[in-house]
Enzyme design. Structure first.
Site, mmCIF file in Angstrom:
data_model
loop_
_atom_site.group_PDB
_atom_site.id
_atom_site.type_symbol
_atom_site.label_atom_id
_atom_site.label_comp_id
_atom_site.label_asym_id
_atom_site.label_seq_id
_atom_site.Cartn_x
_atom_site.Cartn_y
_atom_site.Cartn_z
ATOM 1 C CG HIS A 169 3.297 -4.953 -0.153
ATOM 2 N ND1 HIS A 169 4.604 -4.559 -0.201
ATOM 3 C CD2 HIS A 169 2.886 -5.096 -1.423
ATOM 4 C CE1 HIS A 169 4.985 -4.467 -1.464
ATOM 5 N NE2 HIS A 169 3.967 -4.791 -2.230
ATOM 6 C CD GLU B 75 -0.073 2.108 -8.729
ATOM 7 O OE1 GLU B 75 0.882 2.744 -9.238
ATOM 8 O OE2 GLU B 75 -0.047 0.892 -8.551
#
Lengths: 367, 399
Positions: B204, B135
């Site tokens: 998450h 990322e």
């Protein structure tokens, strides 16, 4: 020699003091000259280029002038910082000039360069002017980033110079993004993403290199290895300080970064490679005379003997001066005159920047 | 639980949304807080685009009774929210060759939430790029590509993963326009699903809008319906500014009929979901549905809440919000961020600064608990705001 006689007219033919770095009209002579690099290139999974570099008298004189200008600018910045006209962080490049100048000689303005915070000289090499540089350092509106960036944020969009970044390592993925855009547009140009031996240990470099290799991007990762990440010597920060090998499956080249001709040769080689095959790593073995920044004396983690030793044996400007004199391309007096002109140029630019408009707070949120 | 009747309640909300909006000049980015709404130009677009979009209107957020699809000449078409996002991507990628998509599994796999399904086949591997799990670097690469004039859309497979790219988002994406003295624009879109899902676990289930909101130079929007998802995605792609588009893991299968003709939504505008008189309820993303569920109960109890989906998380649409407060004098904020440092905290602060004199009661803010989202279902439910709490809060405010 006719060529030498031609060259002795250099002082008169030289561009006026206000010439920008981009004007390379210092000498008439473009007769090719072949000079050997100081040391051969060391390579990793690629055949290195030859150590015989083609140049011209004009180019060598330009090298001398450009590097001297950079040297003078950085030393002047040192004084300005001590006089508190430049504040905050100021990272000086003196000693490393050959990397900026050699790279520029090998590429075009359509190629892209991105670096971290030791960016003043790269800005100049990309065609930036002294007044904008000093004005930026002094936080004036006439600065190249309109005073909003400071020392660590010099950019020049029209010359494809993308800065100027404070958080080291982050500029390398940006650079690979520039390379991506070059490939996307089928430009046949390359991006040189510069970083230091300190930032070489950032994970994001490996991420970016992996992606560049997968997507065959024209990324050239250039490690300006000046052997110290601020106060930490390379052997204390890197288990493997063979930075040119860090690419693993990506080829690499180790270059004497104090030899402007070697830098030029390596960058030319790298660009051809990158455009055709994808990423390559260059390690420039270089040295900074100043400390990491103006807050760092630079002598607590290295000896003064080491610094003066490098200055005596490997100074990039002195190397070119010796070459010029050895090949009879100019007299010592002419070179001294060049240096005097440069001094004046820098002083004039500082004077201009000093009187340029400062800021009112109204400009905080507008450009 | 809220999602079951989503599609039917959406028709109602869609009806409230649409009126004819006025085109206006696009304005350069301003960092100063503004208590006015900004309308995106209908036809104009940033430099680099050769498109002329005659006849397309940025629809203002005005309460109206007309149903959006009924206004649509050809009847509209029904789709799910993730399909609406995809439609936006396809339209923009067809129209502008500089638009490209970076992300994990966006290409061959089709996207983990299917937002990019089929795009790789349509546009090829150079425009829809499968990245490794990196990322930090691929977000940075997106910023670099944007500096050089492309319009990348960077997907965080889950928004939470973008924490790894925080440096790039903050220091480069957000700041480069300013630190370069205006030389570089970063027309990047950073998007992905976030929010509390169904027992996805703490890492998450994050709400990154809290963390990103302070980044100067970044614009943030949150979509909540297929209609605004498509409209906001298109507007975000066209914007010259870096825009973070927050999607929600639980909203991708919402169904709605959207117009056949092209439209965009104004990035800086809030959406009037249900006009009312008694209290202004400000919310966004998934909590909108909890609020609307609570609204049903409230109406039965005789209350008339005005529900605004703020949509624009940065900057706030203080024009729409202010007009509402001036009418109702009572404010309840319902958010999914945690209590500490969330969007609600900033919104509350903004309202106090701008509309203090219009308030008849202290501003209430219902937020998620300051805990990592637990796995067990009853605990997870207890961390986020539920409709019953919203009802109780309105009753308290309206005393």
């Amino acid at each position: 020699m006719a060529a030498a006689a031609l060259l002795r007219r250099i002082p008169a033919a030289r561009a006026p003091p206000t010439a920008l770095m981009a004007a390379r009209t210092i000498s008439d002579s473009t007769a090719p000259l072949t000079i050997e690099t100081s040391v051969p290139f060391t390579s990793h999974i690629v055949d290195p280029p030859s150590r015989d570099v083609t140049t011209t008298p004009a180019e060598l004189l330009t090298f001398f002038r450009d590097m001297s200008l950079m040297r003078r600018m950085e030393i002047a910045a040192d004084s300005l910082y001590k006089a508190k006209l430049i504040r905050g962080f100021c990272h000086l490049y003196d000693g490393q000039e050959a990397v900026a100048v050699g790279m520029e000689a090998a590429i075009t303005r359509s190629d892209s360069i991105i670096t971290a915070y030791r960016d003043h000289c790269i800005y100049l090499a990309r065609g930036g002017d002294l007044v904008s540089a000093f004005a930026e350092l002094m936080g004036r509106q006439a600065g190249c980033s309109r005073g909003k960036g400071g020392s660590m944020h010099f950019y020049k969009k029209d010359a494809n110079f993308y800065g100027g970044h404070g958080i080291v390592g982050a500029q390398v993925p940006l650079g690979c993004g520039l390379a991506f855009a070059q490939k996307y547009r089928k430009e046949e140009t390359a991006t040189f993403a510069l970083y230091g031996d300190g930032a070489a240990n950032q994970g994001q470099l490996f991420e970016a290199l992996n992606i560049s290799a997968l997507w065959k991007l024209p990324s050239i990762l250039v490690c300006e290895n000046n052997h110290y990440g601020m106060g930490t010597a390379e052997w204390r920060a890197a288990k493997s300080p063979a930075y040119y090998k860090r690419g693993d499956y990506v080829p690499g080249l180790k270059v004497d970064g104090m030899d402007v001709l070697a830098v030029k040769q390596a960058c030319k080689f790298a660009k051809e490679h990158a455009v055709a095959n994808g990423p390559i790593v260059l390690e420039m073995d270089t040295y900074r005379y100043h400390g990491h920044s103006m807050s760092d004396p630079g002598s607590t983690y290295r000896t003064r003997d080491e610094i003066s030793g490098v200055r005596q044996e490997r100074d990039p400007i002195e190397r070119v001066r010796k070459l010029i004199l050895a090949h009879d391309l100019a007299t010592p007096a002419e070179l001294k005159d060049t240096e005097k002109e440069i001094r004046k140029e820098v002083d004039d630019a500082i004077a201009k920047a000093k009187v340029s408009v400062a800021f009112s707070v109204l400009f905080l949120v507008s450009l | 639980m809220p999602m079951a009747t989503a599609s039917s309640s959406l028709h109602g909300t869609a009806a409230a949304l649409h009126g004819v909006g006025a085109a206006a000049s696009s304005k350069p980015r301003s960092a100063a807080p503004v208590a006015r709404s900004v309308r995106v130009a209908a036809a104009a677009r940033g430099s680099g685009s050769a498109r002329a979009r005659g006849g397309m209107v940025a629809r203002a957020a005005v309460a109206a009774n007309a149903v959006a699809a009924a206004e649509s000449k050809s009847g509209g078409h029904e789709l799910l929210l993730f399909e609406a996002l995809r439609e936006a991507l396809i339209e923009e990628m067809k129209a502008d060759p500089t638009v490209c998509v970076f992300g994990e599994d966006v290409g061959h796999y089709g996207g983990s939430y299917k937002v990019t399904k089929g795009l790789a086949e349509m546009f090829g591997d150079l425009r829809v790029l499968d990245t490794p799990i990196a990322e930090n670097s691929f977000t940075g690469m997106g910023v670099g590509a944007a500096m050089k004039g492309l319009r990348p859309i960077v997907e965080g497979m889950n928004m939470g993963f973008l924490l790894l790219a925080y440096n790039q988002i903050s220091n480069n994406c957000g700041m480069l326009h300013y630190t370069s003295g205006g030389q570089f624009k970063i027309p990047i879109v950073i998007r992905g699903p976030g929010g509390v899902g169904r027992q996805l676990g703490a890492e998450h289930s994050q709400r990154l809008e809290s963390y990103f909101q302070s980044i100067p130079g970044l614009q943030m929007v949150a979509c909540s319906t297929p209609y605004n998802a498509k409209g906001l995605m298109k507007a975000a792609i066209r914007s010259e500014n870096p825009v973070v588009l927050f999607e929600h893991v639980l909203l991708y299968n919402l169904k709605e009929k959207i117009p056949d003709e092209e439209y965009i939504c104004c990035l800086e505008e809030a959406e009037m979901v249900r006009p009312g008189e008694h209290v202004t309820i400000l919310t966004y993303s998934r909590m909108r549905y909890h609020v609307m569920q609570a609204a049903k109960t409230l109406v039965n109890k005789g209350y008339d809440p005005e529900v605004i989906d703020i949509r624009s998380l940065k900057p706030f649409d203080l024009h729409t919000i202010g007009n509402s407060i001036k009418k109702t004098h009572r404010v309840l904020i319902v958010e999914e961020c945690m209590r500490t440092g969330g969007i609600g905290a900033s919104l509350r602060s903004s309202i106090i600064d701008n509309f203090w004199d219009y308030l008849d009661a202290p501003i209430m803010c219902l937020s998620s608990q300051d805990v990592p989202t637990p796995y067990a279902a009853p605990l997870e439910d207890a961390t986020v705001v539920q409709p019953a709490q919203i009802v109780a809060a309105v009753e308290q405010i309206c005393q």
